[in-house]
Every structure is written in structure tokens, then in C-alpha cells.
Write a protein that holds these residues in place. Structure first.
Motif, PDB file in Angstrom:
ATOM      1  N   SER A  51       0.827  -1.206   0.000  1.00 28.44           N
ATOM      2  CA  SER A  51       0.000   0.000   0.000  1.00 28.44           C
ATOM      3  C   SER A  51       0.863   1.258   0.000  1.00 28.44           C
ATOM      4  N   GLN A  52       2.020   1.215   0.684  1.00 29.93           N
ATOM      5  CA  GLN A  52       2.895   2.384   0.710  1.00 29.93           C
ATOM      6  C   GLN A  52       3.500   2.653  -0.660  1.00 29.93           C
ATOM      7  N   VAL A  53       3.795   1.586  -1.398  1.00 32.94           N
ATOM      8  CA  VAL A  53       4.317   1.769  -2.758  1.00 32.94           C
ATOM      9  C   VAL A  53       3.229   2.338  -3.658  1.00 32.94           C
ATOM     10  N   GLU A  54       2.053   1.749  -3.611  1.00 31.96           N
ATOM     11  CA  GLU A  54       0.954   2.199  -4.467  1.00 31.96           C
ATOM     12  C   GLU A  54       0.549   3.636  -4.169  1.00 31.96           C
ATOM     13  N   ASP A  55       0.670   4.044  -2.898  1.00 31.21           N
ATOM     14  CA  ASP A  55       0.312   5.417  -2.531  1.00 31.21           C
ATOM     15  C   ASP A  55       1.167   6.440  -3.267  1.00 31.21           C
ATOM     16  N   ARG A  56       2.376   6.064  -3.644  1.00 30.69           N
ATOM     17  CA  ARG A  56       3.265   7.001  -4.359  1.00 30.69           C
ATOM     18  C   ARG A  56       2.741   7.333  -5.749  1.00 30.69           C
ATOM     19  N   PHE A  57       1.763   6.573  -6.239  1.00 29.19           N
ATOM     20  CA  PHE A  57       1.256   6.772  -7.597  1.00 29.19           C
ATOM     21  C   PHE A  57      -0.206   7.204  -7.625  1.00 29.19           C
ATOM     22  N   VAL A  58      -0.745   7.570  -6.475  1.00 28.45           N
ATOM     23  CA  VAL A  58      -2.163   7.945  -6.417  1.00 28.45           C
ATOM     24  C   VAL A  58      -2.466   9.097  -7.360  1.00 28.45           C
TER      25      VAL A  58
END
Length: 264
Positions: A51-58
Motif C-alpha cells: 500500500s505504501q508503494v501504491e500510494d506514491r502513484f495515487v
């Protein structure tokens, strides 16, 4: 499928270089919904929170892949504590691939909030709920210290274990705790059936000093009652019980089991 789309995109870009076609080509790649970011693929992850990785691309969702600033996103992903390094690439038509190399924990760390993990570079890592580790416990390092200070203290810890490995890799398993508060004195706790003993091993010649302890401990236990600490830093001299009485240390924790270290 990815190769097919890549070929199509390259062909469009090539055609785009021909006179007035360029502007139309750019608008097609930037505005056609087929090239909007739909998926972030994560490779190489074991403990870094997805989730922390995906948050970088929100903020990139629903935008063209060509608008995603790859270098900026790579740096953002590398700010996640568990991530040592990352690569970020476009996969047409609508995917971003993130490949990470994770940090490798080498010890448990006491913190104000409980137990954490720490790697050889001094990076403090959250404890994964679904993981199991067996390490010595490190004391004397605070998450609030500078990265350089944490790294220097972990270099002392690593030097100790590496030197013991020169004698026998099983020797490190006899160490339950290492205090690196003093950069000139690695203080190791050895726990056996009779209790815990604190060893002052200094900042060098760890193996030599530890083997001296191992060869004489039986004799010393018979000679000295309530043996709690031994200072081995001085050539030709051993100091018995140089420290105030201490509370025995529990055996090393094993993450993922029901046992946990006592409160600091």
C-alpha cells in the motif's frame, strides 16, 4: 501483449517525428484513455507494504503513462524504510512496473514503542506481522539519532559478529544481546542455563577475547559466586563483575512466535 503495445507506441513515436504529425501523435498518447495508468505492478516485495508503494502513484491514476515522472516516483518509493533501491518503468498501454530490492534486517532493536528490526546500515524497520526472525537484540541505538550515528553503531555490531564467524559461525548464536551505546566497547550478553553474563569486548579482537571467555568461564564460575559481568578489554588482565548487579536478560526473541522480549 506488452511487446505488441510497445511496438505500436514506438511506431507512433517514429511517425510523430514526421513533420506536422508530431503534435497529433503526442496528443494521442497523452489524451487517449487507453494509455492512462490503471495498474501498478510490484516485484521483489516480501515485507515492504504494498500500500505504501501504491500510494506514491495515487496522483498518477487516470493520467497518461507519459505524464508519470519516473525518477521522482523512484525517489519517493526509496523513502519507504523497507526499500533499499527501486526501479520504475512504463509498461504500455496502462501499467507501471516497480521492482524493489528490500533491506535485510540483521538484529532486533529496542525502541520506545517496543521491538523493531534494524539492518546493517542502521535503518530502523517496522516489524512485519507475518514474519519470523531469530536475531540478537541490539541496544543503544535510537530511531531519533542521525543515519550516520546509527550506521556507525551498527558497524560495531557487524564487526563483532563477523569476527566471531571467523572462529565458528555458531558462536554468534551464543550472543543474545549487544549494547553498542559506547563505540569503543561492544557489550555482549551471553545466556546459558545458569543465567546471563555481560561481556565487555571493546572495539576489536572480538574473537580472541570471546575465546578467552569460553575457555575460562567454567573455572571462573567455580571461583566467583554470582558471576554477572566480565571485562575482557585489557591484555593480560580480566576484571570480574565490574558492573553493578543487573537483571538477567531473557533469551533472544523469535518473531512470529508467542514469545516476546521483556519491556526495555
Amino acid at each position: 501483449m506488452a511487446l505488441r503495445w510497445r511496438t505500436i507506441v514506438f511506431a507512433i513515436l517514429a511517425l510523430g517525428g514526421l513533420g506536422g504529425v508530431g503534435w497529433g501523435t503526442a496528443r494521442f498518447l497523452l489524451d487517449d484513455p487507453r494509455f492512462y495508468l490503471a495498474t501498478v505492478e510490484l516485484h521483489g516485495r516480501s515485507f515492504a507494504p504494498a500500500s505504501q508503494v501504491e500510494d506514491r502513484f495515487v496522483s498518477d491514476r487516470g493520467r497518461s503513462l507519459l505524464r508519470v515522472p519516473l525518477e521522482e516516483r523512484r525517489r519517493a518509493v526509496e523513502q519507504i524504510p523497507w526499500v533499499r533501491s527501486a526501479t520504475v518503468t512504463r509498461v504500455f498501454p496502462a501499467r507501471i512496473a516497480v521492482t524493489i530490492q528490500e533491506r535485510v534486517p540483521v538484529a532486533f532493536l529496542w525502541t520506545d514503542d517496543g521491538i523493531a528490526l534494524i539492518d546493517a546500515a542502521g535503518m530502523v524497520l517496522d516489524f512485519p506481522s507475518d514474519a519470523s526472525f531469530t536475531f540478537p537484540v541490539v541496544r543503544g541505538i535510537s530511531a531519533g539519532e542521525s543515519p550516520a550515528d546509527r550506521r556507525a553503531k551498527m558497524e560495531l555490531f557487524t564487526a563483532l559478529l563477523n569476527d566471531l564467524d571467523r572462529g565458528d559461525r555458531r558462536l554468534r548464536d551464543e550472543i543474545s544481546e549487544v549494547d553498542v551505546s559506547d563505540p569503543q566497547d561492544a557489550r555482549a550478553v551471553v545466556t546459558d542455563s545458569s543465567g546471563a553474563i555481560l561481556l565487555h569486548l571493546g572495539h576489536q579482537e572480538f574473537l580472541t577475547r570471546y575465546l578467552l571467555y569460553a575457555s575460562r568461564i567454567g573455572e571462573w564460575k567455580k571461583k566467583f559466586a554470582n558471576l554477572q559481568s566480565i571485562d575482557l578489554r585489557f591484555e593480560g588482565q580480566v576484571v570480574i563483575n565490574p558492573d553493578p548487579p543487573r537483571t538477567p536478560t531473557a533469551s533472544r526473541p523469535v518473531a512470529g512466535s508467542s514469545s516476546r522480549p521483556p519491556s526495555p
